[in-house]
Write an enzyme that holds these catalytic residues in place. Structure first.
Site, PDB file in Angstrom:
ATOM      1  N   ASP A  33      53.736  10.748  54.453  1.00 39.57           N
ATOM      2  CA  ASP A  33      54.809  11.555  53.879  1.00 39.57           C
ATOM      3  C   ASP A  33      54.393  11.999  52.469  1.00 39.57           C
ATOM      4  O   ASP A  33      53.860  11.212  51.691  1.00 39.57           O
ATOM      5  CB  ASP A  33      56.111  10.738  53.822  1.00 39.57           C
ATOM      6  CG  ASP A  33      57.323  11.621  53.594  1.00 39.57           C
ATOM      7  OD1 ASP A  33      58.141  11.738  54.518  1.00 39.57           O
ATOM      8  OD2 ASP A  33      57.447  12.206  52.490  1.00 39.57           O
ATOM      9  N   GLY A  95      71.106  13.701  57.716  1.00 39.79           N
ATOM     10  CA  GLY A  95      70.207  13.886  56.577  1.00 39.79           C
ATOM     11  C   GLY A  95      68.850  14.458  56.942  1.00 39.79           C
ATOM     12  O   GLY A  95      67.890  14.309  56.182  1.00 39.79           O
ATOM     13  N   HIS A 102      60.816  13.848  63.890  1.00 36.47           N
ATOM     14  CA  HIS A 102      59.847  12.963  63.247  1.00 36.47           C
ATOM     15  C   HIS A 102      60.463  11.596  63.034  1.00 36.47           C
ATOM     16  O   HIS A 102      61.657  11.474  62.769  1.00 36.47           O
ATOM     17  CB  HIS A 102      59.353  13.536  61.917  1.00 36.47           C
ATOM     18  CG  HIS A 102      60.450  13.901  60.965  1.00 36.47           C
ATOM     19  ND1 HIS A 102      61.162  15.071  61.064  1.00 36.47           N
ATOM     20  CD2 HIS A 102      60.975  13.237  59.910  1.00 36.47           C
ATOM     21  CE1 HIS A 102      62.058  15.113  60.102  1.00 36.47           C
ATOM     22  NE2 HIS A 102      61.975  14.012  59.393  1.00 36.47           N
TER      23      HIS A 102
HETATM   24  P1  5GP Z   1      63.836  14.133  56.912  1.00 37.31           P
HETATM   25  O1  5GP Z   1      64.752  14.116  55.731  1.00 37.31           O
HETATM   26  O2  5GP Z   1      63.851  15.476  57.616  1.00 37.31           O
HETATM   27  O3  5GP Z   1      64.024  12.972  57.831  1.00 37.31           O
HETATM   28  O4  5GP Z   1      62.384  13.901  56.322  1.00 37.31           O
HETATM   29  C1  5GP Z   1      61.453  14.903  56.088  1.00 37.31           C
HETATM   30  C2  5GP Z   1      60.292  14.259  55.382  1.00 37.31           C
HETATM   31  O5  5GP Z   1      59.194  15.158  55.421  1.00 37.31           O
HETATM   32  C3  5GP Z   1      60.561  13.940  53.909  1.00 37.31           C
HETATM   33  O6  5GP Z   1      60.397  12.548  53.679  1.00 37.31           O
HETATM   34  C4  5GP Z   1      59.530  14.792  53.159  1.00 37.31           C
HETATM   35  O7  5GP Z   1      58.988  14.135  52.040  1.00 37.31           O
HETATM   36  C5  5GP Z   1      58.474  15.061  54.219  1.00 37.31           C
HETATM   37  N1  5GP Z   1      57.781  16.322  54.066  1.00 37.31           N
HETATM   38  C6  5GP Z   1      58.357  17.537  53.873  1.00 37.31           C
HETATM   39  N2  5GP Z   1      57.426  18.489  53.794  1.00 37.31           N
HETATM   40  C7  5GP Z   1      56.214  17.855  53.936  1.00 37.31           C
HETATM   41  C8  5GP Z   1      54.866  18.338  53.934  1.00 37.31           C
HETATM   42  O8  5GP Z   1      54.555  19.521  53.790  1.00 37.31           O
HETATM   43  N3  5GP Z   1      53.896  17.399  54.122  1.00 37.31           N
HETATM   44  C9  5GP Z   1      54.181  16.078  54.286  1.00 37.31           C
HETATM   45  N4  5GP Z   1      53.152  15.244  54.457  1.00 37.31           N
HETATM   46  N5  5GP Z   1      55.456  15.602  54.293  1.00 37.31           N
HETATM   47  C10 5GP Z   1      56.455  16.484  54.120  1.00 37.31           C
END
Ligand code: 5GP
Ligand code: ZN
Length: 115
Positions: A33, A95, A102
């Site tokens: 992440d 959220g 993922h």
């Molecule tokens: P969500 O809130 O959708 O469950 O989590 C999305 C996650 O994706 C977040 O923890 C964020 O830091 C991560 N994330 C968003 N964009 C990118 C990216 O371009 N690369 C990586 N490695 N992680 C990402």
């Protein structure tokens, strides 16, 4: 296999955006992440574009099973020895920020950014 050209995780799968990959096979990709909440924080994603956990049904059971079954090996390989946490955020109230299914897998010594 479906992909959404506007989806950031599909673009990581396609190699159009860099990521620190830790595992790749025919169906799954795992990478660190970009804003880790814990000392070790990886995201396990299907290569196929599935927007969220809300879009998953019986046909996806083997895929979801593989995502969960991979987590212990990932954590062992990354040196996590004292337990880990798995999280799937789904939809607005869950959220979810990136609309490609993922699973967060987090471990390492506490305190964590998001406990
Ligand atoms: P969500 O809130 O959708 O469950 O989590 C999305 C996650 O994706 C977040 O923890 C964020 O830091 C991560 N994330 C968003 N964009 C990118 C990216 O371009 N690369 C990586 N490695 N992680 C990402
Ligand atoms: Zn996608």
């Amino acid at each position: 296999m479906s992909a959404d050209p506007h989806c950031i995780f599909c673009r990581i799968v396609a190699g159009q955006i860099p990521a620190k990959k830790v595992h790749e096979d025919d169906e799954l990709l795992v990478f660190h992440d970009i804003h880790p909440w814990a000392p070790v924080h990886v995201l396990v994603i299907p290569k196929d574009h599935i927007a969220s956990h809300a879009d998953v049904g019986d046909a996806h059971a083997p895929l979801l099973g593989r995502m969960l079954a991979l987590a212990p090996k990932l954590m062992r390989d990354l040196g996590v020895t004292n337990g880990f946490r798995t999280v799937i955020n789904t939809g607005p109230d869950g959220g979810q920020e990136v609309h490609h299914l993922h699973m967060h897998v987090m471990g390492g010594p506490r305190p964590w950014v998001k406990g």
